[in-house]
Design a protein around this motif. Structure first.
Motif, PDB file in Angstrom:
ATOM      1  N   LEU A 220      58.757  41.553  87.739  1.00  0.00           N
ATOM      2  CA  LEU A 220      59.273  42.595  88.630  1.00  0.00           C
ATOM      3  C   LEU A 220      59.744  43.805  87.825  1.00  0.00           C
ATOM      4  O   LEU A 220      59.530  44.950  88.213  1.00  0.00           O
ATOM      5  CB  LEU A 220      60.443  42.008  89.445  1.00  0.00           C
ATOM      6  CG  LEU A 220      61.220  42.944  90.356  1.00  0.00           C
ATOM      7  CD1 LEU A 220      60.300  43.546  91.398  1.00  0.00           C
ATOM      8  CD2 LEU A 220      62.348  42.194  91.041  1.00  0.00           C
ATOM      9  N   PHE A 221      60.369  43.545  86.678  1.00  0.00           N
ATOM     10  CA  PHE A 221      60.898  44.619  85.833  1.00  0.00           C
ATOM     11  C   PHE A 221      59.803  45.587  85.401  1.00  0.00           C
ATOM     12  O   PHE A 221      59.982  46.799  85.410  1.00  0.00           O
ATOM     13  CB  PHE A 221      61.570  44.008  84.591  1.00  0.00           C
ATOM     14  CG  PHE A 221      62.327  44.992  83.754  1.00  0.00           C
ATOM     15  CD1 PHE A 221      63.556  45.454  84.173  1.00  0.00           C
ATOM     16  CD2 PHE A 221      61.803  45.456  82.565  1.00  0.00           C
ATOM     17  CE1 PHE A 221      64.263  46.363  83.411  1.00  0.00           C
ATOM     18  CE2 PHE A 221      62.506  46.370  81.798  1.00  0.00           C
ATOM     19  CZ  PHE A 221      63.743  46.826  82.220  1.00  0.00           C
ATOM     20  N   ILE A 222      58.648  45.031  85.031  1.00  0.00           N
ATOM     21  CA  ILE A 222      57.549  45.881  84.555  1.00  0.00           C
ATOM     22  C   ILE A 222      57.027  46.755  85.691  1.00  0.00           C
ATOM     23  O   ILE A 222      56.641  47.898  85.488  1.00  0.00           O
ATOM     24  CB  ILE A 222      56.436  44.994  83.960  1.00  0.00           C
ATOM     25  CG1 ILE A 222      56.995  44.190  82.788  1.00  0.00           C
ATOM     26  CG2 ILE A 222      55.253  45.833  83.495  1.00  0.00           C
ATOM     27  CD1 ILE A 222      56.121  43.056  82.334  1.00  0.00           C
ATOM     28  N   PHE A 223      57.060  46.233  86.927  1.00  0.00           N
ATOM     29  CA  PHE A 223      56.572  47.023  88.061  1.00  0.00           C
ATOM     30  C   PHE A 223      57.526  48.144  88.454  1.00  0.00           C
ATOM     31  O   PHE A 223      57.084  49.225  88.811  1.00  0.00           O
ATOM     32  CB  PHE A 223      56.344  46.117  89.284  1.00  0.00           C
ATOM     33  CG  PHE A 223      55.091  45.314  89.188  1.00  0.00           C
ATOM     34  CD1 PHE A 223      53.852  45.922  89.169  1.00  0.00           C
ATOM     35  CD2 PHE A 223      55.156  43.929  89.127  1.00  0.00           C
ATOM     36  CE1 PHE A 223      52.690  45.181  89.083  1.00  0.00           C
ATOM     37  CE2 PHE A 223      53.998  43.183  89.039  1.00  0.00           C
ATOM     38  CZ  PHE A 223      52.769  43.813  89.011  1.00  0.00           C
TER      39      PHE A 223
ATOM     40  N   LEU B 266      52.719  42.105  78.041  1.00  0.00           N
ATOM     41  CA  LEU B 266      52.162  43.296  77.405  1.00  0.00           C
ATOM     42  C   LEU B 266      50.851  43.713  78.086  1.00  0.00           C
ATOM     43  O   LEU B 266      50.610  44.899  78.338  1.00  0.00           O
ATOM     44  CB  LEU B 266      51.916  43.004  75.926  1.00  0.00           C
ATOM     45  CG  LEU B 266      51.301  44.123  75.096  1.00  0.00           C
ATOM     46  CD1 LEU B 266      52.241  45.304  75.043  1.00  0.00           C
ATOM     47  CD2 LEU B 266      50.996  43.632  73.697  1.00  0.00           C
ATOM     48  N   THR B 267      50.029  42.732  78.419  1.00  0.00           N
ATOM     49  CA  THR B 267      48.777  43.026  79.104  1.00  0.00           C
ATOM     50  C   THR B 267      49.042  43.659  80.463  1.00  0.00           C
ATOM     51  O   THR B 267      48.391  44.629  80.855  1.00  0.00           O
ATOM     52  CB  THR B 267      47.967  41.731  79.290  1.00  0.00           C
ATOM     53  OG1 THR B 267      47.922  41.064  78.044  1.00  0.00           O
ATOM     54  CG2 THR B 267      46.573  42.024  79.770  1.00  0.00           C
ATOM     55  N   LEU B 268      50.019  43.114  81.179  1.00  0.00           N
ATOM     56  CA  LEU B 268      50.371  43.670  82.482  1.00  0.00           C
ATOM     57  C   LEU B 268      50.838  45.123  82.333  1.00  0.00           C
ATOM     58  O   LEU B 268      50.424  45.999  83.097  1.00  0.00           O
ATOM     59  CB  LEU B 268      51.477  42.818  83.118  1.00  0.00           C
ATOM     60  CG  LEU B 268      52.066  43.320  84.427  1.00  0.00           C
ATOM     61  CD1 LEU B 268      50.979  43.441  85.488  1.00  0.00           C
ATOM     62  CD2 LEU B 268      53.155  42.392  84.925  1.00  0.00           C
ATOM     63  N   ALA B 269      51.669  45.388  81.305  1.00  0.00           N
ATOM     64  CA  ALA B 269      52.163  46.747  81.089  1.00  0.00           C
ATOM     65  C   ALA B 269      51.016  47.688  80.726  1.00  0.00           C
ATOM     66  O   ALA B 269      51.008  48.854  81.117  1.00  0.00           O
ATOM     67  CB  ALA B 269      53.217  46.750  79.986  1.00  0.00           C
ATOM     68  N   ALA B 270      50.034  47.171  79.990  1.00  0.00           N
ATOM     69  CA  ALA B 270      48.920  48.015  79.563  1.00  0.00           C
ATOM     70  C   ALA B 270      48.033  48.421  80.735  1.00  0.00           C
ATOM     71  O   ALA B 270      47.484  49.519  80.755  1.00  0.00           O
ATOM     72  CB  ALA B 270      48.100  47.288  78.503  1.00  0.00           C
TER      73      ALA B 270
ATOM     74  N   LEU C 223      59.050  38.541  74.980  1.00  0.00           N
ATOM     75  CA  LEU C 223      59.509  37.816  73.801  1.00  0.00           C
ATOM     76  C   LEU C 223      60.866  37.143  74.058  1.00  0.00           C
ATOM     77  O   LEU C 223      61.124  36.039  73.593  1.00  0.00           O
ATOM     78  CB  LEU C 223      59.622  38.789  72.626  1.00  0.00           C
ATOM     79  CG  LEU C 223      59.283  38.277  71.247  1.00  0.00           C
ATOM     80  CD1 LEU C 223      57.899  37.673  71.216  1.00  0.00           C
ATOM     81  CD2 LEU C 223      59.372  39.407  70.238  1.00  0.00           C
ATOM     82  N   THR C 224      61.726  37.832  74.818  1.00  0.00           N
ATOM     83  CA  THR C 224      63.026  37.248  75.169  1.00  0.00           C
ATOM     84  C   THR C 224      62.824  35.992  76.019  1.00  0.00           C
ATOM     85  O   THR C 224      63.441  34.960  75.779  1.00  0.00           O
ATOM     86  CB  THR C 224      63.873  38.262  75.958  1.00  0.00           C
ATOM     87  OG1 THR C 224      63.767  39.523  75.320  1.00  0.00           O
ATOM     88  CG2 THR C 224      65.321  37.846  76.007  1.00  0.00           C
ATOM     89  N   ILE C 225      61.932  36.102  77.010  1.00  0.00           N
ATOM     90  CA  ILE C 225      61.647  34.938  77.851  1.00  0.00           C
ATOM     91  C   ILE C 225      61.091  33.798  76.992  1.00  0.00           C
ATOM     92  O   ILE C 225      61.463  32.638  77.152  1.00  0.00           O
ATOM     93  CB  ILE C 225      60.642  35.302  78.963  1.00  0.00           C
ATOM     94  CG1 ILE C 225      61.177  36.424  79.854  1.00  0.00           C
ATOM     95  CG2 ILE C 225      60.267  34.081  79.790  1.00  0.00           C
ATOM     96  CD1 ILE C 225      62.281  36.028  80.783  1.00  0.00           C
TER      97      ILE C 225
ATOM     98  N   ILE D  15      56.207  48.591  74.937  1.00  0.00           N
ATOM     99  CA  ILE D  15      57.217  48.032  74.023  1.00  0.00           C
ATOM    100  C   ILE D  15      58.289  47.274  74.808  1.00  0.00           C
ATOM    101  O   ILE D  15      58.685  46.165  74.439  1.00  0.00           O
ATOM    102  CB  ILE D  15      57.840  49.152  73.155  1.00  0.00           C
ATOM    103  CG1 ILE D  15      56.773  49.681  72.190  1.00  0.00           C
ATOM    104  CG2 ILE D  15      59.039  48.647  72.383  1.00  0.00           C
ATOM    105  CD1 ILE D  15      57.148  50.950  71.484  1.00  0.00           C
ATOM    106  N   VAL D  16      58.718  47.860  75.940  1.00  0.00           N
ATOM    107  CA  VAL D  16      59.734  47.191  76.762  1.00  0.00           C
ATOM    108  C   VAL D  16      59.204  45.874  77.314  1.00  0.00           C
ATOM    109  O   VAL D  16      59.875  44.841  77.259  1.00  0.00           O
ATOM    110  CB  VAL D  16      60.192  48.124  77.909  1.00  0.00           C
ATOM    111  CG1 VAL D  16      61.016  47.353  78.920  1.00  0.00           C
ATOM    112  CG2 VAL D  16      60.997  49.281  77.359  1.00  0.00           C
TER     113      VAL D  16
END
Lengths: 274, 173
Positions: free
Chosen positions: B38-41, B78-82, B61-63, B54-55
């Motif tokens: 949800l955060f990435i969206f 990272l793939t989702l963010a990309a 990585l935290t998860i 990066i976020v």
């Protein structure tokens, strides 16, 4: 000029993606091969204090059930202990037994967290180097086989359970025929055994136990009951499916197996193999 | 400054929710819920692509550190963010995006959210499960996990936003 600049911008985004992705994949794949270069897991630092805090609330669930199991295990042991026996021959002298020497000791621990639905399922427990736990030691509970120690920190350890890829533990049928335990990744209620020739008689419901080689587990620790029996494709072997005796979703207490003559055994085996 | 603090709180809250609640759910069929995506969206539309990646990587990585998955979540996040910027361009409304808006349910509407979230989560889970299970399981098994996990994750992140939106409105009054 505008074009060149936008190409550079795309290139930079792409480069960052490749770099970070490369790093993530490197961590993921190397952690499968060499547990020593893992960067962080639930046995360390802040992540561990979260797990610990969570456990302080969840440890009371299912305590009645757990006590009943412990009671049962104690009863079995009590029945084997000398105080439960009467002497039949009064004339026989008491002789100190030198035929048996203790071979395994057990380190008791409490489970902080466990999982069953990942590709590699771990248990985090509250015993570590300080309690004598070392990497590679076997882990059981009062029901049966759990797995082995994968990573240790000062006060905690991470146990790789049967529900993991490349678990490869030697198991044997009641008649002594042995095979290799594997997990196919799909069902937490089924593990597989390969390498048992299909001219061996196997019955459904038969109890498969550990073989006790390599000094990791004692012989005869329960693993699971045969639930399905098929011919392996293209091999003269059975494809056995077991229902594990341990319910990995509700493991609360574990025992780490400490083989007291492990160093001696390893040195002997290494000297022959070289 | 206030928005940065707000997003840091979101970050911590989502990590806590994921590790304390969603990682401990044992669901039929063994599928999972990646609620933290949800955060990435919901990061703003004008977030630079590099920062976004990066976020997302840091979040994953935290998860990973909390759930003993060693980089698997980082890689998938990272793939989702990309793909997020491309996804947003695909479903761009005729009038374009308003830079002051955020890509959330309350501002973009249910229709847009279902489309964007579903495709994003589907890509996320395909990456996650193919990478995680490719060496030990069959295609059919991986496919069913991807499907069920995606449906439940999308449903949950939409539901969470409905709940949060209500609360925000009450605060305004």
């Amino acid at each position: 000029m505008q074009n060149v600049r936008s190409i550079f911008r795309y290139l930079r985004v792409f480069l960052i993606f490749v770099l970070l992705q490369g790093f993530a994949l490197y961590l993921y794949f190397t952690s499968q091969l060499y547990p020593s270069i893992q960067f962080a897991n639930s046995t360390k630092g802040i992540s561990n204090s979260f797990v610990e805090a969570q456990h302080s609330y969840t440890k009371y669930f299912g305590l009645t059930e757990e006590n009943r199991k412990l009671q049962k295990a104690y009863k079995t042991l009590l029945e084997k202990s000398p105080i439960s026996f009467i002497r039949l021959d009064a004339k026989r002298a008491t002789i100190e037994d030198t035929l048996f020497k203790q071979n395994y000791s057990y380190i008791a621990g409490e489970v902080l967290r466990s999982s069953t639905h990942k590709a590699n399922n771990f248990i985090t427990a509250n015993i570590g180097k300080k309690h004598g736990v070392k990497r590679g030691m076997g882990v059981i509970n009062h029901d049966g086989l759990i797995g082995y120690v994968y990573e240790v920190s000062e006060h905690y350890c991470l146990v790789k359970t049967l529900l993991s890829e490349n678990i490869n533990i030697d198991v044997s049928l009641p008649n002594g025929q042995f095979g290799l335990l594997k997990w196919l990744g799909s069902n937490p209620n089924a593990v597989n055994v390969t390498g048992i020739p299909n001219d061996t008689e196997v019955e459904l419901g038969e109890l498969i136990t550990t073989r006790g080689t390599g000094g990791v587990f004692p012989r005869g620790i329960a693993v699971g009951h045969v639930a399905a029996l098929n011919f392996a494709e293209g091999e003269a072997n059975w494809d056995l499916s077991l229902k594990p005796v341990v319910n990995f979703g509700s493991v609360k207490y574990i025992y780490v197996v400490n083989h007291l003559h492990k160093a001696e055994l390893d040195a002997l085996e290494a000297s022959v193999l070289e | 400054m206030r928005t940065i603090v707000k997003y840091i709180l979101w970050f911590v809250g989502l990590v806590a929710a994921q590790t304390f609640v969603f990682d401990n759910l044992v669901l039929p069929g063994g599928f999972t819920i990646a609620f933290y995506t949800l955060f990435i969206f919901v990061l703003p539309f004008n977030t630079p692509n590099n920062l976004l990646m990066i976020v997302a990587f840091a979040l994953g990585l935290t998860i990973d550190a909390f759930s003993d998955t060693y980089g698997l979540n980082a890689s998938a996040a990272l793939t989702l963010a990309a793909i997020r910027p491309r996804l947003f361009r695909w479903f761009e409304p005729a009038v374009g995006y308003n830079e002051t808006q955020t890509p959330s349910l309350s501002q973009m509407g249910l229709n847009w959210c279902i489309k964007v979230y579903s495709i994003g989560i589907l890509v996320f889970y395909s990456w996650y499960y193919v990478l995680g299970f490719m060496r030990i399981s069959g295609l059919w098994f991986i496919g069913s996990k991807i499907l069920y996990s995606s449906i439940s994750t999308v449903a949950l992140i939409l539901l969470a936003q409905v709940l949060f939106r209500r609360k925000a409105k009450q605060n305004e009054l």
